[in-house]
Design an enzyme around this catalytic site. Structure first.
Site, PDB file in Angstrom:
ATOM      1  N   TYR A   1       0.827  -1.203   0.000  1.00 28.69           N
ATOM      2  CA  TYR A   1       0.000   0.000   0.000  1.00 28.69           C
ATOM      3  C   TYR A   1       0.866   1.260   0.000  1.00 28.69           C
ATOM      4  O   TYR A   1       0.657   2.185  -0.793  1.00 28.69           O
ATOM      5  CB  TYR A   1      -0.916   0.020   1.229  1.00 28.69           C
TER       6      TYR A   1
ATOM      7  N   ASN B   1      -9.067   0.197  -6.047  1.00 28.51           N
ATOM      8  CA  ASN B   1      -7.856  -0.580  -5.785  1.00 28.51           C
ATOM      9  C   ASN B   1      -8.148  -1.642  -4.734  1.00 28.51           C
ATOM     10  O   ASN B   1      -9.302  -1.806  -4.315  1.00 28.51           O
ATOM     11  CB  ASN B   1      -6.721   0.343  -5.344  1.00 28.51           C
ATOM     12  N   HIS B   2      -7.110  -2.345  -4.297  1.00 27.45           N
ATOM     13  CA  HIS B   2      -7.259  -3.460  -3.357  1.00 27.45           C
ATOM     14  C   HIS B   2      -8.116  -3.046  -2.163  1.00 27.45           C
ATOM     15  O   HIS B   2      -7.833  -2.050  -1.507  1.00 27.45           O
ATOM     16  CB  HIS B   2      -5.878  -3.908  -2.883  1.00 27.45           C
ATOM     17  N   PHE B   3      -9.186  -3.817  -1.887  1.00 26.60           N
ATOM     18  CA  PHE B   3     -10.115  -3.392  -0.823  1.00 26.60           C
ATOM     19  C   PHE B   3      -9.987  -4.210   0.452  1.00 26.60           C
ATOM     20  O   PHE B   3     -10.803  -4.107   1.362  1.00 26.60           O
ATOM     21  CB  PHE B   3     -11.549  -3.365  -1.331  1.00 26.60           C
ATOM     22  N   GLY B   4      -8.939  -5.044   0.552  1.00 31.79           N
ATOM     23  CA  GLY B   4      -8.704  -5.779   1.788  1.00 31.79           C
ATOM     24  C   GLY B   4      -9.580  -7.006   1.909  1.00 31.79           C
ATOM     25  O   GLY B   4     -10.014  -7.591   0.924  1.00 31.79           O
TER      26      GLY B   4
END
Length: 277
Positions: free
Chosen positions: A120, A183-186
């Site tokens: 991140y 983007n990457h949302f966990g």
């Protein structure tokens, strides 16, 4: 009295057929079967013992021994937020992304926890992800809406998406929101849990880059595309671990981020799995 011939017949043992197995042969087969059964069962027994040693879970926030450092979730959240802010994210946005990662670690999902912080921060610093951008509701119709993420942090985009979905669900009975330029949302469960906390059924989905091979294939063709469903159970929600049904899942056999963990133990485990496949 009996004749000598009849007496002779009484003491002559019948001949043994040539194809009848000997007792030694039976013993060999039994030993082979016992060894095979033990060989198949022993790994499972050892795996169960290891799980009990980890408190009933195969992975509990990455902790495998008493030497590991434990800290409150808030301390981890604040530390991660400070890292993202230093990389160039807006403080409010950094806090949202940090909370998602800390949630994953607190739930025993280290593949989506603090070990993602380095990625991140690097993406923010390299301007691959806009750490200060704010997503917007691009369009809305009835119970549906589309979010333009504007390349912001995935946590920031999905917070707006879930707020919009919950508002639409209260108005129409269901809310369906899609997000793009995100983007990457966990961990997917973080977002479904927001609906659960509001007394609703929550479903969260996302696509990914093509990391997995299709069935029978050997080259990357499809994403792991996780899906998640949280639903209140009878009796309501007691607390974060209370009465509910939860189904977080990836559509691949193995999570990519679990298979790439740095632990040597995990590397050996996934190498064995890959050879088995």
């Amino acid at each position: 009295g009996p004749s000598s011939d009849s007496a002779l017949h009484r003491f002559v043992r019948p001949s043994q057929p040539d194809d009848m197995p000997s007792p030694q042969h039976h013993h060999s087969l039994f030993a082979l079967g016992l060894g095979l059964a033990l060989g198949l069962a022993l790994p499972h027994v050892l795996r169960l013992r290891r799980r009990r040693g980890l408190g009933g879970s195969t992975v509990k926030a990455g902790l495998t021994d008493t030497r590991a450092v434990r800290l409150p979730r808030r301390v981890l959240t604040d530390f991660l937020a400070a890292c993202f802010t230093a990389a160039g994210a807006a403080p409010a946005h950094a806090a949202q992304a940090a909370d998602v990662l800390a949630y994953a670690d607190s739930r025993g999902i280290p593949s989506h926890g603090a070990n993602r912080a380095d990625t991140y921060a690097n993406e923010i610093e390299a301007k691959l992800v806009d750490g200060v951008a704010s997503p917007v509701v691009e369009r809305s119709s009835g119970c549906t809406a589309v979010i333009d993420g504007r390349n912001a942090l995935g946590a920031v985009v999905c917070n707006l998406a879930m707020e919009t979905a919950l508002r639409l669900a209260k108005e129409h009975g269901v809310g369906v929101v899609a997000a793009r330029n995100s983007n990457h949302f966990g961990a997917a469960g973080y977002w479904a849990n927001q609906a659960l906390s509001a007394g609703m059924i929550g479903l969260s989905f996302t696509n990914t880059a093509p990391f997995a091979a299709a069935t029978g294939g050997c080259t990357r063709a499809v994403g792991t595309n996780p899906l998640c469903c949280f639903a209140p159970a009878a009796g309501g929600i007691v607390d974060t671990l209370g009465l509910r049904h939860a189904l977080p899942s990836a559509t691949s056999l193995v999570l990519k981020l679990q298979a790439t963990r740095s632990s040597s133990t995990w590397r050996r485990r996934w190498c064995r799995w890959a050879r088995w496949r």
